[in-house]
Design an enzyme around this catalytic site. Structure first.
Site: not given
Ligand code: IVH
Length: 698
Positions: A124, A126, A128, A236, A323, A417, A420, A435, A441
């Site tokens: 089957e 799986k 999620d 299931y 998986k 930065c 600023c 920064c 800032c």
């Protein structure tokens, strides 16, 4: 590895896994990918089998994760306290692997244990999503429970009734009068994309993936809204014995004939080769499915053989999940943005040529830091491999150097930065550039406000656009200023109307109920996330005790090491922070842990005047008085019941109390008056984390 090392690593793994399991099941916001989580779980299983003396019943290898919220009414203010019911049969998890060789081992082990090989398997998908258990009584949907902790689940019947492919009434005949069937609630990609678009338009945080969106939606308070979310259900599993069939596939066929949604993709197969064929086929074909799957489940088909194989503490021995590894995709790195976070850290973010990955379109990926870019030798123009982890932002995991164009550019990390212009700094041993202009800032200021207001902190409903407006008009620069906003000032903001302003103010007012641990998280102390804030709140009990704590005191707290201890000390050494905390305290935020025992009417009708200093702050004493139903007054009068005098009380107050015959009491007398169980937080012994209350399955 010796026993000592093993014990240490086992403890570490248990912590990491429990924490991530909580994030996954309760908060719907995992921070690691399934693959990372499963790899750590397998490492723990391996260590526990080599060192069984360290295997404890609370280990995540022995219990399924829990989607139940901690029973704190305040923490689930936005949620609803669902009724909870025990599961008739525990809701278990599945053993899983990423390796075909281990699927072969599963088949061989089953053959060996059953002493035969002439049986079939059910293969089957799986799915999620989030697990659900449906109970039909006399053919009518009676109750729907979430997995919960596997033993007890949340009753989400009203919400499940809104899912269009869940029948309210079974059709056909032959169904048991009292019938349970289990499966998954899924959010198809189409609904997921629509929902996230809406959320982004309303400045709400988008869901990281359809699984989180499904489980978040299933726990909404408004069934009508659940109906709009476009969820679907697929079933299931029917606990053994309830339907008179010989095989699992026959049971599902019967369920289908009663109108229940079971997967048409399931197959009965008879050999390892056929199992592998099924896996191979769906590894590719699943990408065309309208909903998310994360693997294949292989179950022994005969119910009699299932029952002879039985169960481990956590999962059936008759089933295993293969998986799929997270999907990867190749795409072009178009450019790099350098983003400043609320702590000032500068993170390079890749702009990618849009690519479809695990059901969603990916346009951006994190590049972590400068060292990461250098070590991977990533250049603008390169073809990179991206993968989705637990977070919404995907990661770049590889570069295909063979495809590097001649004009590729080596990225230049900024020296200043990007917001600023302040020169960036980098501390020894740290990977990130910062920064340092934290108070000036704009991005940092706004980032701190957004963090303060975020759902897991103060839960004040507003998004980036609101914060931009408040900041740009100079109304709010620090969180305390939120509590001084007036409706008139909000109505000055473009697009704001009476209703939106009132909603925002209501949300700010409601944030006064947020418990101390979340207030502490909201302050945004570097490295103090939700979990650390919780541990600190429990350990110290109040902000006063925390501020008075030495570095050594801080290191006593379970998950605090040198880095966090230094960061906490630095935070409280800043006078701006202290001023802000003072303002927040005056605004009425919780700055100490409130225990249920504190709320009482033990002091009802009594008026206190508090003077002098105590082992906890005066504010804390006043809060305890009010929590116990008493009243605080500023000056002694004939209406005063007690003058509560700490060290160095005001001499005038003492004199006046004596003159008026008002009883003067000390701190000890005061605590005696409070209901038993109320302890001054500063003197409270450190509280251990509460044990997970889970019983083991046999
Ligand atoms: S059977 C007693 N079949 O995956 C075992 N589970 O990771 C009952 N899941 O707990 C589970 N697709 O929530 C089964 N075809 C499938 C499934 C499936 C998804 C979920 C289920 C389970 C989890 C384990």
């Amino acid at each position: 590895m010796d026993a000592n090392q093993a014990e240490k690593r086992i403890l570490e793994l248990k912590d990491i896994l429990w924490e991530n399991s909580r994030r996954y099941y309760v908060e719907n916001a995992p921070t690691m990918s399934d693959f990372e989580y499963d790899t750590l779980m397998h490492e723990l299983e391996d260590l526990e089998s080599r060192f069984p003396q360290f295997r404890t019943p609370d280990s995540p290898t022995q219990k399924v994760g829990s989607d139940l919220e901690a029973a704190s009414p305040k923490s689930s203010r936005k949620g609803k306290d669902f009724a909870r019911y025990p599961h008739r049969y525990p809701m278990l998890s599945l053993g899983n692997t990423y390796s075909i060789a281990e699927i072969e081992d599963f088949v061989r082990r089953a053959e060996r244990e059953l002493g035969r090989s002439d049986f079939t398997y059910s293969c089957e998908l799986k799915f999620d999503g989030t697990a659900i258990c449906l109970n039909y009584r006399n053919g009518k949907l009676f109750r729907a429970l979430t997995r919960g902790d596997g033993v007890i689940g949340d009753d989400v019947t009203d919400n499940v009734r809104m899912i269009s492919n869940v029948p309210q009434t079974l059709k056909g005949s032959g169904w048991p009068d009292d019938f349970e069937i289990r499966g998954e609630i899924l959010m198809p990609y189409e609904s997921f994309d629509r929902l996230n678009e809406e959320r982004e338009a309303q400045e709400e945080e988008p869901f990281a993936n359809p699984r989180n969106a499904a489980s978040g939606s299933l726990k909404l308070t408004d069934p009508q809204e659940v109906g709009r979310r476009g969820l679907i259900c697929t079933l299931y599993h029917v606990p053994a014995g309830s339907v008179a069939c010989a095989t699992h596939q026959e049971v599902l066929d019967a369920a289908a004939s009663w109108g229940l949604p079971v997967s048409p993709e399931r197959r009965t197969v008879g050999s390892i080769a056929e199992i592998e064929e099924y896996i191979d086929y769906w590894d590719t074909a699943r990408k065309t499915l309208p909903f998310a799957t994360d693997g294949i489940v292989i179950k022994i088909n005969s119910l009699a053989l299932q029952s002879s194989l039985g169960y481990t503490a956590k999962s059936p021995r008759w089933a295993v999940a293969y998986k799929f590894k997270a999907e990867e995709a190749l795409t072009r790195l178009l450019s790099i943005d350098y983003q400043v976070g609320r702590t000032g850290a500068v993170t390079p973010v890749a702009n990618l040529s849009p690519v479809f990955l695990s059901g969603t379109m990916v346009r951006r990926a994190t590049l972590n830091n400068q060292d990461f870019i250098n070590q991977m030798d990533i250049r603008v123009g390169d073809t990179v491999k991206v993968v989705k982890g637990g977070e919404i932002i995907p990661k770049i995991i590889d570069v295909d150097y063979s495809l590097r164009p001649a004009q590729s550019q080596i990225p230049v990390f900024p020296k200043t930065c990007p917001d600023c212009g302040t020169p960036l700094v980098k501390a020894d041993g740290e990977a990130k550039w910062f920064c340092p202009n934290s108070d000036g800032c704009p991005t940092q200021i706004k980032g701190k406000l957004l963090h303060f207001m975020s759902r897991k902190a103060m839960n004040i409903i507003a998004g980036e656009a609101t914060v931009d407006q408040l900041f740009n008009l100079g109304l709010v620069r620090t969180p305390d200023q939120l509590y001084t906003l007036s409706k008139n000032s909000l109505l000055m903001l473009e697009g704001w109307k009476e209703r939106s302003a009132q909603r925002f103010l209501d949300s700010i007012r409601e944030s006064l109920d947020v418990p101390f641990e979340r207030v502490l998280h909201a302050l945004g102390i570097r490295f103090v996330g939700e979990t650390t804030a919780k541990s600190m709140a429990r350990h110290f009990g109040s902000i006063d005790a925390l501020m008075a704590a030495t570095r050594e005191d801080l290191l006593q707290v379970g998950d605090i090491g040198d880095v966090i201890a230094d960061s906490v000390k630095d935070y409280f050494a800043d006078s701006g922070h202290l001023r802000m905390i003072g303002n927040l305290r005056n605004a009425g935020l919780h700055f100490s842990v409130e225990t249920a025992a504190e709320s009482s009417d033990a002091l009802s009708g009594k008026t206190f005047v508090v003077s002098g200093t105590f082992s906890v702050s005066r504010d804390e004493i006043k809060r305890l008085i009010e929590a116990a139903g008493g009243r605080n007054a500023g000056s002694v009068s004939s209406r005063t019941t007690f003058l509560l005098a700490g060290a160095k009380p005001g001499p005038e107050k003492i004199k006046k109390a004596e003159a008026l015959g008002v009883k003067v009491i000390g701190e000890e007398d005061f605590f005696q008056m409070l209901p038993s169980g109320t302890v001054s937080p500063a003197r409270q012994a450190p509280q251990p984390e509460p044990e997970q209350e889970l019983t083991l399955f046999q």
